[in-house]
Every structure is written in C-alpha cells, then in structure tokens.
Motif scaffolding. Structure first.
Motif, PDB file in Angstrom:
ATOM      1  N   SER A 169      88.289 -30.789  44.328  1.00  0.00           N
ATOM      2  CA  SER A 169      87.044 -31.540  44.236  1.00  0.00           C
ATOM      3  C   SER A 169      87.121 -32.629  43.167  1.00  0.00           C
ATOM      4  O   SER A 169      86.503 -33.685  43.299  1.00  0.00           O
ATOM      5  CB  SER A 169      85.880 -30.585  43.917  1.00  0.00           C
ATOM      6  N   ASN A 170      87.888 -32.384  42.105  1.00  0.00           N
ATOM      7  CA  ASN A 170      88.014 -33.359  41.014  1.00  0.00           C
ATOM      8  C   ASN A 170      89.299 -34.155  41.183  1.00  0.00           C
ATOM      9  O   ASN A 170      90.334 -33.865  40.580  1.00  0.00           O
ATOM     10  CB  ASN A 170      88.006 -32.649  39.659  1.00  0.00           C
ATOM     11  N   LEU A 171      89.223 -35.198  42.017  1.00  0.00           N
ATOM     12  CA  LEU A 171      90.419 -35.982  42.293  1.00  0.00           C
ATOM     13  C   LEU A 171      90.849 -36.840  41.112  1.00  0.00           C
ATOM     14  O   LEU A 171      91.951 -37.403  41.123  1.00  0.00           O
ATOM     15  CB  LEU A 171      90.187 -36.858  43.525  1.00  0.00           C
ATOM     16  N   LYS A 172      90.004 -36.952  40.098  1.00  0.00           N
ATOM     17  CA  LYS A 172      90.433 -37.690  38.903  1.00  0.00           C
ATOM     18  C   LYS A 172      91.491 -36.919  38.124  1.00  0.00           C
ATOM     19  O   LYS A 172      92.059 -37.436  37.172  1.00  0.00           O
ATOM     20  CB  LYS A 172      89.224 -37.992  38.027  1.00  0.00           C
ATOM     21  N   ASN A 173      91.771 -35.692  38.567  1.00  0.00           N
ATOM     22  CA  ASN A 173      92.791 -34.872  37.910  1.00  0.00           C
ATOM     23  C   ASN A 173      94.131 -34.934  38.647  1.00  0.00           C
ATOM     24  O   ASN A 173      94.989 -34.083  38.453  1.00  0.00           O
ATOM     25  CB  ASN A 173      92.303 -33.419  37.841  1.00  0.00           C
ATOM     26  N   LEU A 206      96.717 -41.346  47.535  1.00  0.00           N
ATOM     27  CA  LEU A 206      96.189 -41.728  46.230  1.00  0.00           C
ATOM     28  C   LEU A 206      97.124 -41.188  45.142  1.00  0.00           C
ATOM     29  O   LEU A 206      97.520 -40.023  45.172  1.00  0.00           O
ATOM     30  CB  LEU A 206      94.790 -41.141  46.056  1.00  0.00           C
ATOM     31  N   ALA A 207      97.488 -42.062  44.174  1.00  0.00           N
ATOM     32  CA  ALA A 207      98.377 -41.654  43.086  1.00  0.00           C
ATOM     33  C   ALA A 207      98.023 -42.432  41.827  1.00  0.00           C
ATOM     34  O   ALA A 207      97.475 -43.535  41.886  1.00  0.00           O
ATOM     35  CB  ALA A 207      99.835 -41.906  43.461  1.00  0.00           C
ATOM     36  N   ARG A 208      98.355 -41.853  40.691  1.00  0.00           N
ATOM     37  CA  ARG A 208      98.087 -42.511  39.414  1.00  0.00           C
ATOM     38  C   ARG A 208      98.955 -43.756  39.275  1.00  0.00           C
ATOM     39  O   ARG A 208     100.108 -43.780  39.727  1.00  0.00           O
ATOM     40  CB  ARG A 208      98.355 -41.560  38.252  1.00  0.00           C
ATOM     41  N   ASN A 209      98.410 -44.780  38.649  1.00  0.00           N
ATOM     42  CA  ASN A 209      99.131 -46.033  38.408  1.00  0.00           C
ATOM     43  C   ASN A 209      99.728 -46.000  37.001  1.00  0.00           C
ATOM     44  O   ASN A 209      99.006 -46.046  36.006  1.00  0.00           O
ATOM     45  CB  ASN A 209      98.161 -47.216  38.554  1.00  0.00           C
ATOM     46  N   ILE A 269      96.297 -50.739  48.735  1.00  0.00           N
ATOM     47  CA  ILE A 269      95.014 -51.131  49.321  1.00  0.00           C
ATOM     48  C   ILE A 269      94.054 -51.478  48.188  1.00  0.00           C
ATOM     49  O   ILE A 269      93.841 -50.670  47.276  1.00  0.00           O
ATOM     50  CB  ILE A 269      94.424 -50.007  50.186  1.00  0.00           C
ATOM     51  N   GLY A 270      93.486 -52.671  48.265  1.00  0.00           N
ATOM     52  CA  GLY A 270      92.549 -53.083  47.224  1.00  0.00           C
ATOM     53  C   GLY A 270      93.282 -53.483  45.957  1.00  0.00           C
ATOM     54  O   GLY A 270      94.471 -53.805  45.952  1.00  0.00           O
ATOM     55  N   GLN A 271      92.583 -53.422  44.855  1.00  0.00           N
ATOM     56  CA  GLN A 271      93.124 -53.871  43.574  1.00  0.00           C
ATOM     57  C   GLN A 271      93.986 -52.798  42.927  1.00  0.00           C
ATOM     58  O   GLN A 271      93.661 -51.610  42.965  1.00  0.00           O
ATOM     59  CB  GLN A 271      91.945 -54.234  42.644  1.00  0.00           C
ATOM     60  N   VAL A 272      95.096 -53.197  42.338  1.00  0.00           N
ATOM     61  CA  VAL A 272      95.973 -52.261  41.634  1.00  0.00           C
ATOM     62  C   VAL A 272      95.192 -51.577  40.521  1.00  0.00           C
ATOM     63  O   VAL A 272      94.464 -52.216  39.748  1.00  0.00           O
ATOM     64  CB  VAL A 272      97.195 -53.003  41.047  1.00  0.00           C
ATOM     65  N   GLY A 273      95.330 -50.256  40.444  1.00  0.00           N
ATOM     66  CA  GLY A 273      94.644 -49.475  39.421  1.00  0.00           C
ATOM     67  C   GLY A 273      93.207 -49.123  39.750  1.00  0.00           C
ATOM     68  O   GLY A 273      92.562 -48.387  38.991  1.00  0.00           O
ATOM     69  N   LYS A 274      92.686 -49.636  40.867  1.00  0.00           N
ATOM     70  CA  LYS A 274      91.290 -49.392  41.238  1.00  0.00           C
ATOM     71  C   LYS A 274      91.175 -48.586  42.537  1.00  0.00           C
ATOM     72  O   LYS A 274      90.159 -48.643  43.218  1.00  0.00           O
ATOM     73  CB  LYS A 274      90.546 -50.722  41.408  1.00  0.00           C
ATOM     74  N   GLY A 275      92.211 -47.846  42.856  1.00  0.00           N
ATOM     75  CA  GLY A 275      92.209 -47.109  44.114  1.00  0.00           C
ATOM     76  C   GLY A 275      91.083 -46.112  44.242  1.00  0.00           C
ATOM     77  O   GLY A 275      90.470 -45.973  45.300  1.00  0.00           O
ATOM     78  N   TYR A 276      90.803 -45.406  43.145  1.00  0.00           N
ATOM     79  CA  TYR A 276      89.751 -44.387  43.206  1.00  0.00           C
ATOM     80  C   TYR A 276      88.395 -45.036  43.450  1.00  0.00           C
ATOM     81  O   TYR A 276      87.659 -44.646  44.354  1.00  0.00           O
ATOM     82  CB  TYR A 276      89.717 -43.588  41.899  1.00  0.00           C
ATOM     83  N   GLN A 277      88.071 -46.037  42.652  1.00  0.00           N
ATOM     84  CA  GLN A 277      86.759 -46.657  42.762  1.00  0.00           C
ATOM     85  C   GLN A 277      86.609 -47.409  44.074  1.00  0.00           C
ATOM     86  O   GLN A 277      85.565 -47.339  44.721  1.00  0.00           O
ATOM     87  CB  GLN A 277      86.541 -47.635  41.596  1.00  0.00           C
ATOM     88  N   ARG A 278      87.636 -48.156  44.489  1.00  0.00           N
ATOM     89  CA  ARG A 278      87.493 -49.062  45.612  1.00  0.00           C
ATOM     90  C   ARG A 278      87.656 -48.391  46.970  1.00  0.00           C
ATOM     91  O   ARG A 278      87.139 -48.869  47.968  1.00  0.00           O
ATOM     92  CB  ARG A 278      88.522 -50.200  45.494  1.00  0.00           C
TER      93      ARG A 278
END
Length: 508
Positions: A169-173, A206-209, A269-278
């Motif tokens: 549920s916490n994909l920021k992790n 989705l992966a960390r930048n 896809i979208g802006q580099v480093g902004k995958g989660y938000q965008r």
C-alpha cells in the motif's frame, strides 16, 4: 442457465451519461459502440462460456520458466484483441489521433464488466494493456507512442510492476532502483504479485531515481521483456521467477518478476523523478475497473442465486418464496443498482477529466456573455477524480462481496460444489477488496479528498486538493457485534441475558 446479452441497465445508463460527454451522442453509442459490445458478447459466448469452469480447474502453470495457460485461454484472448479480421479490442481504447476509436472510460467500463461477468481471469489478462495505453496517453512522446501504441494495437499483453516485498500500500517505500548509464537506465529490483507475469510483453514499472548515489524521486518506465540484461551477458533483463498459487483467478498468471535490465532513457513516462506524482496518482482507470469487475461478479452471482431459488423446492414450494431468501434477493437487486450508478458515475467523471471538462456545474466559470468556460481548468482536479473513483471501488467491492457471499448462502451446501459456479465467483471476488488499493486505503483517500471534491470554487478546491497533512484517525475498534445484528435484527434478544445485557462479553 443462458448468459444474457447486453443488459437494459447498461443501455439506460449509457444513454443517460454518454451524451453529457464531448462528441458523444445517441448515434455514436448505437452505431459505433453497440456493435463493439455485441462482438465482445459473441466472443465470450462462443470461446469462453463453455470452457471457463475447465480453465479454473486447470489454472495457469509455470513450466520450465514459462507460463502455460489452459487450452482455449489464449484463443479467447486472441479473438478479443489480436484477430486482424475481427475485433482488435485495444484499437477501441487507443486515442483517435493514433488510429484508435478513442472510447472514453465510460464505455470501457461496460466492456470490462461484460468480459469479467464471464471470466474475471481473462478480463484481468486483457485489462492491464489498457492501463499501459492510459499511462502513455497521459504523457505521450513520439518515441513511446510511435513504438508502443502499434504493439498494443496488435494485442501486446501488459503488466503493471509496482508492488514489492516491502512496498504494498505504501509505494513510497519502493526499493527498486533506476540509474542513468549513458543513454540507458539500469533498472534493478524485485516486483511481486504481478498479474500477467511470465506472459506479458511489456509493462509499466516504477523505480527510484538514483542520481550520484542519491535518491531523487521515482521514475515510471515502459519496459519490454525482451530488453537486454544489464550485465551484458546476453541474458534476459526481465525474468519471471515463480507463479503464485491463489484461491481465485486460477487461469490468470500472478507471479514474481526480477529486473536487471537496460532501458532506453526515452522510455521514461513523464518527467524524470516525478513518476510517482505524475503517473501513479493519475492511473484511475485500474481502480475504476475494479468497480466494474465487482458489478460483474455480484450481478452474475445474483442471477445464479435467483434462478436457483426459483428452481429449488423445499416444503413443496420454491425457496425463493421464503422470507429469508426473498429478502436477500430483493436486497441484492437494490444494491446492484446502486453499484451500477456508482460505477457509471466514476467512469463519467474520469471521462470528463480526460476530456479536460469540468464535472460539477458548480465548478463552471462564466464569461461576460454568460457562457460557460469549460476550459477554465488547465487540468481537472485530481481530488474530484480520486474521490469519485475510490468511492465506487470501495463500495462496490465491499457490498459486492456481501452479495456474492449471500448468493452462495442461498445455494446452501450446493454452493460449495464446483458444479454450481457460485463458489468460483466467490473465490475470484475476494481479491477485489484488496488489489488496486485495499478498502482501508480507499477510506483514507475518501477522507483526504471529500472536502476538495465538494468545494464550490476553484481556489478552495485546489487548496484543499494540495493538502497533504491530516490528523491521525481516532482509534475505534470495528464493531462486529453491530454488523452481525444489522444483518440479523430478529436475533438480538437471543444474545441477551436476564438483565438484558450481552451475556457473551467478558466481564471485568
């Protein structure tokens, strides 16, 4: 029982909501959309209905590193999306400017419901490709649309690679990483609970930048399974290491994917480093799909239970005539209409947001001549979309589960037998309360977005939508006692002692 064709409620709701969208009128629905849906029904009747029980029994298997589906599954998939002389369903979802039909989510929802009502496993296998279409369509580039829209048009199978062992549920992790190396990103990590694992051609990952060893947000990629191993040894860059054995969705592959792959930087896809938000926060199509999957399974369970209740006789009359069964069936029918309305409302809001239209008349700005300025929103508020879609997903999956469980209850002991199909519906249904955000997660989203969704002007709406902090919720144990007596109100007195107190509670 015979499977019905297009249902009256589908026609009624399409005619109610469809003409309120841009460029959609009654002739569009009847002349363009109905024929597509008729083709879907025909394929499901011919290539799915006779075999779905067998597919469930055999299930998808993992043999020598490859997925093997029961005989007939891929034939049905191909008939829906790959037959060049037939339907090619993904064309219907592609934007018109890319040689597609450009069906809005409002109409996609009914197609999802139709396929899922026959076999949820097959609908999951197909539906993930539409998620990739949505993701690329949000931030189109010549490189992405030029390569992957044709692949998807031809019927390429997709997956979504978000979940990890420590990030559900916490994909920021997330722990998966992406590091730029020349013209490629090296993507490494493990993704779990991936539908279409071992079969799909490409996925949204989705992966960390990582920049100079530091975490700089997240990247969203389109990754092909055929992309090379990052070690340069000629091996595959994406490997399915195992499949899960599940209580339901047996003929859909769900497994673990290991990534050690080189991905062209153009595939971000979208802006580099902004995958989660965008990306993640805008992929409402998957969540909306669960609302329609819930309608499909609950409606099918209701139909089976109603038919069984009319056919099954006890004490010389059909069991559907007894109050305990009749009340259930009546309640199911009522709630299904509410579920359909919530599903259509969510798909309607999502459709209008993609068309850059406002949803609520309260949000319209008016020019000097009193004309509504529909383009007054540069982008439609994510809060309104999130609120409406999460509400439909949460309600439909929770209430649909109760309907499906009660349908099995009407069958009595026979409901446990595979012969009657309702047990398969119950097993398949269970995941709908979990994937694409658990009901508990949806409740939190509703809490955060309800004020913004109901705001009366643009300034307050945007201010509320951007709020991130919120107080911790009050701890309040779930009252299962209340749930039980809500369902069985005539039994309240049976659980009271001589002092009219609950006799089963521990006393200090």
């Amino acid at each position: 029982m015979t499977y019905p064709g297009m249902k009256q409620h589908q026609k009624d709701l399409l005619m109610e909501y469809g003409p309120r969208l841009k460029d959609i009128d009654e002739s569009y629905i009847k002349d363009l959309y109905y024929p597509i849906l008729d083709q879907v029904y025909g394929i499901m009747e011919d290539k799915v209905a006779p075999y779905v029980k067998k597919w469930d029994e055999e299930g998808a298997k993992f043999v020598n590193g490859k997925v093997q589906f029961p005989q007939g599954v891929l034939e049905a998939y191909n008939a829906l999306v790959r037959d060049k002389s037939g339907l090619r369903l993904f064309e219907a979802f592609l934007p018109e400017e890319y040689d597609g039909v450009g069906l809005p989510p409002l109409m996609a929802g009914v197609i999802m419901e139709t396929i899922a009502s026959y076999d949820l496993s097959l609908q999951v296998t197909i539906g993930l490709s539409t998620t990739l279409i949505e993701a690329i369509g949000l931030y189109p580039t010549p490189e992405l649309t030029g390569k992957y829209f044709p692949m998807l048009q031809e019927g390429a199978a997709g997956y979504v690679g978000f979940t990890e062992p420590d990030a559900g549920s916490n994909l920021k992790n997330l722990k998966a990483t992406s590091t730029l190396d020349g013209d490629d990103y090296v993507v490494k990590g493990t993704k779990i609970w991936i539908s279409n694992a071992g079969y799909a051609d490409l996925g949204l990952v989705l992966a960390r930048n990582i920049v100079d060893g530091k975490d700089e947000g997240m990247n969203a990629f389109i990754i092909e399974n055929s992309m090379p191993n990052a070690d340069g040894n000629g091996g595959p860059g994406v490997v399915c290491s195992r499949l899960e054995e599940k209580i339901g969705l047996h003929s859909s592959s769900t497994g673990v994917l290991e990534f050690n792959v080189r991905v062209p930087k153009e595939n971000v896809i979208g802006q580099v480093g902004k995958g989660y938000q965008r990306i993640l926060e805008r992929l409402m199509g998957m969540r909306m799909g669960v609302a329609f999957q819930s309608i499909a399974l609950a409606d099918r369970a209701y139909e089976l239970a109603k038919a069984y209740g009319e056919e099954r006789h006890q004490f010389n009359k059909p069991i559907a005539s007894f109050p305990g069964v009749a009340n259930k069936l009546t309640g199911m029918e009522k709630e299904l209409m509410r579920m359909r309305r919530l599903g259509f409302e969510a798909s309607y809001v999502l459709s209008r947001s993609q068309q850059k239209l406002t949803v609520n008349p309260n949000y319209l700005k008016v020019d000097a001549d009193g004309q509504a300025m529909l383009d007054s929103f540069p982008l439609y508020s994510a809060a309104v979309v999130a609120f409406t879609v999460s509400r439909a997903k949460m309600y439909n999956s929770e209430v649909g589960w109760i309907i499906t469980d009660d349908a099995l209850q009407i069958f009595g002991g026979n409901g446990l037998a595979k012969e009657y199909n309702v047990e398969r519906l119950l097993r398949d249904f269970r995941v709908l309360r979990i994937y694409e955000g658990t009901s508990e997660i949806q409740e939190g989203i509703l809490d955060r977005t309800k004020a913004a969704a109901k705001a009366k002007d643009l300034d307050s709406l945007m201010a509320l939508a951007e709020q991130t902090g919120r107080p911790e919720p009050e701890f309040k144990p779930l009252d299962y006692n209340k749930i039980f007596f809500t369902r069985f109100p005539k039994s309240v007195d049976a659980f009271k002692d001589e002092n009219n107190e609950d006799f089963y509670l521990y006393k200090n």
